[in-house]
Design an enzyme around this catalytic site. Structure first.
Site, mmCIF file in Angstrom:
data_model
loop_
_atom_site.group_PDB
_atom_site.id
_atom_site.type_symbol
_atom_site.label_atom_id
_atom_site.label_comp_id
_atom_site.label_asym_id
_atom_site.label_seq_id
_atom_site.Cartn_x
_atom_site.Cartn_y
_atom_site.Cartn_z
ATOM 1 N N ASP A 1 -32.356 10.457 -0.142
ATOM 2 C CA ASP A 1 -32.472 11.955 -0.843
ATOM 3 C C ASP A 1 -32.688 11.437 -2.161
ATOM 4 O OD1 ASP A 1 -30.006 11.337 -1.079
ATOM 5 O OD2 ASP A 1 -29.315 13.673 -0.710
ATOM 6 N N SER A 2 -32.325 10.070 -2.562
ATOM 7 C CA SER A 2 -32.409 9.441 -3.613
ATOM 8 C C SER A 2 -33.995 9.526 -3.999
ATOM 9 C CB SER A 2 -32.179 8.187 -4.000
ATOM 10 O OG SER A 2 -32.542 7.275 -2.967
ATOM 11 N N ASP B 1 -31.964 10.649 5.369
ATOM 12 C CA ASP B 1 -30.889 12.003 4.945
ATOM 13 C C ASP B 1 -31.491 13.198 4.900
ATOM 14 O OD1 ASP B 1 -28.801 10.219 3.532
ATOM 15 O OD2 ASP B 1 -29.936 10.203 1.592
ATOM 16 N N LYS C 1 -28.537 10.729 8.198
ATOM 17 C CA LYS C 1 -27.379 10.551 7.647
ATOM 18 C C LYS C 1 -27.097 11.881 6.905
ATOM 19 C CE LYS C 1 -27.167 7.955 3.601
ATOM 20 N NZ LYS C 1 -26.797 8.970 2.640
ATOM 21 N N GLU D 1 -23.966 13.348 4.421
ATOM 22 C CA GLU D 1 -22.890 13.232 3.534
ATOM 23 C C GLU D 1 -21.515 14.081 3.710
ATOM 24 O OE1 GLU D 1 -23.824 13.625 -0.718
ATOM 25 O OE2 GLU D 1 -25.736 12.072 -0.461
ATOM 26 N N GLU E 1 -19.897 4.753 -0.640
ATOM 27 C CA GLU E 1 -20.406 4.546 -1.942
ATOM 28 C C GLU E 1 -19.381 4.578 -2.993
ATOM 29 O OE1 GLU E 1 -24.029 7.059 -2.663
ATOM 30 O OE2 GLU E 1 -24.122 6.400 -4.659
HETATM 31 O O1 KIV Z 1 -30.222 8.517 -0.830
HETATM 32 C C1 KIV Z 1 -29.548 7.324 -1.273
HETATM 33 O O2 KIV Z 1 -30.592 6.337 -1.705
HETATM 34 C C2 KIV Z 1 -28.387 6.904 -0.657
HETATM 35 C C3 KIV Z 1 -27.959 5.499 -0.741
HETATM 36 C C4 KIV Z 1 -27.517 5.222 -2.282
HETATM 37 C C5 KIV Z 1 -26.755 5.225 0.202
HETATM 38 O O3 KIV Z 1 -27.796 7.752 -0.028
#
Ligand code: KIV
Length: 272
Positions: A52-53, A91, A121, A123, A190
């Site tokens: 989600d980055s 994510d 994934k 969080e 992280e």
């Molecule tokens: O969204 C992302 O890029 C991440 C990584 C930094 C692990 O969750």
């Protein structure tokens, strides 16, 4: 050098668990689009994270909170069309799984069905355990994510190192154990102290993939645009830049502008 297609053995959740057992480190990078996913898959990356980055890197938002489920599915589908070998993890975005396990399952099912991804994934620790269990009960592999969890930035207030104090470190370890017991196949840690990450990697049997968590874990992940030097304002200590594409691309564009203005481009061979 790219790897011939016949040499590719598809990476699965079992493969990464086997890699931990054999002591082989796991390489993971983010990707959000077809072209870069094709390059990193051909280069032999083990796991691609459609993170989600993308909210920051692709859309220019300050945080990861605004990206939507539909947008994550769009990015994930583009990546899936590119890959032959890598395991693709996506994510679940902010608001699509917290506090409502039914909603979490429906978000995860949409990602799997509409993008063709291999895993999701999420969080968080025990506070999202119901959501994780429900997703796992549908046969969808889940990767956990503890330590600095950017979707909770307004709770933390900063992007600084997490779990430096004993109490938070013990909570992180308990969360990690709970995620493994629930059935997560791997866990991202992280920005936490390297010593704590080592302890988690030694305690758990599932692979621990670190970002800013030191070298004594089972694999590493970086944001692709950061390690290629396409982004240039972000300078955390853990980031190793392998290229400076911000400068190289800028130089190429300057040359192009110059060539167009001077009528050097196109030349007689570059036309019909
Ligand atoms: O969204 C992302 O890029 C991440 C990584 C930094 C692990 O969750």
């Amino acid at each position: 050098m790219s790897i011939a297609k016949s040499d590719f053995k598809k990476v699965t959740t079992n493969t990464v668990q086997e890699m931990k057992r054999k002591g082989e480190k796991i390489s993971m990078l983010t990707a959000y689009d077809y072209t870069l996913a094709k390059i990193i898959d051909s280069a032999g990356i083990d796991v691609i994270l459609v993170g989600d980055s993308a909210s920051n890197v692709m859309a220019g938002h300050e945080t990861t909170l605004p990206i939507t489920l539909d947008q994550m599915i769009y990015h994930a589908s583009s990546v899936i069309r590119a890959i032959d070998r890598a395991l693709v993890v996506v994510d679940l975005p902010f608001g699509s799984y917290q506090g409502n396990s039914k909603g979490a399952l429906s978000s995860a099912v949409r990602i799997m069905k509409e993008s063709g991804a291999h895993a999701v994934k999420l969080e968080g620790g025990v506070e999202i355990l119901n959501s994780i269990q429900r997703i796992l009960s549908a046969g969808i592999p889940v990767m956990g994510h503890l330590g600095l969890t950017p979707q909770s930035i307004y709770k933390f207030g900063t992007y600084s190192v997490r779990a430096k104090e004993e109490e938070e470190a013990e909570k992180l370890l308990a969360d990690a154990r709970a995620l493994e017991e629930a059935g997560c196949f791997a866990l991202v840690l992280e920005k936490i102290p390297a010593k704590l990450a080592k302890r988690v990697a030694e305690t758990l049997t599932i692979p621990i993939i670190g970002i800013g968590a030191g070298g004594d874990v089972d694999g590493q992940v970086l944001v692709l645009h950061d390690m290629l030097g396409m982004t240039h304002e972000f300078e955390p200590r853990f980031l190793r830049r392998y290229l400076n594409l911000f400068e190289s691309i800028g130089d190429a564009v300057k040359d192009y502008v110059k060539d167009v203005k001077s009528e050097d481009f196109p030349n007689s061979k570059e036309q019909y």
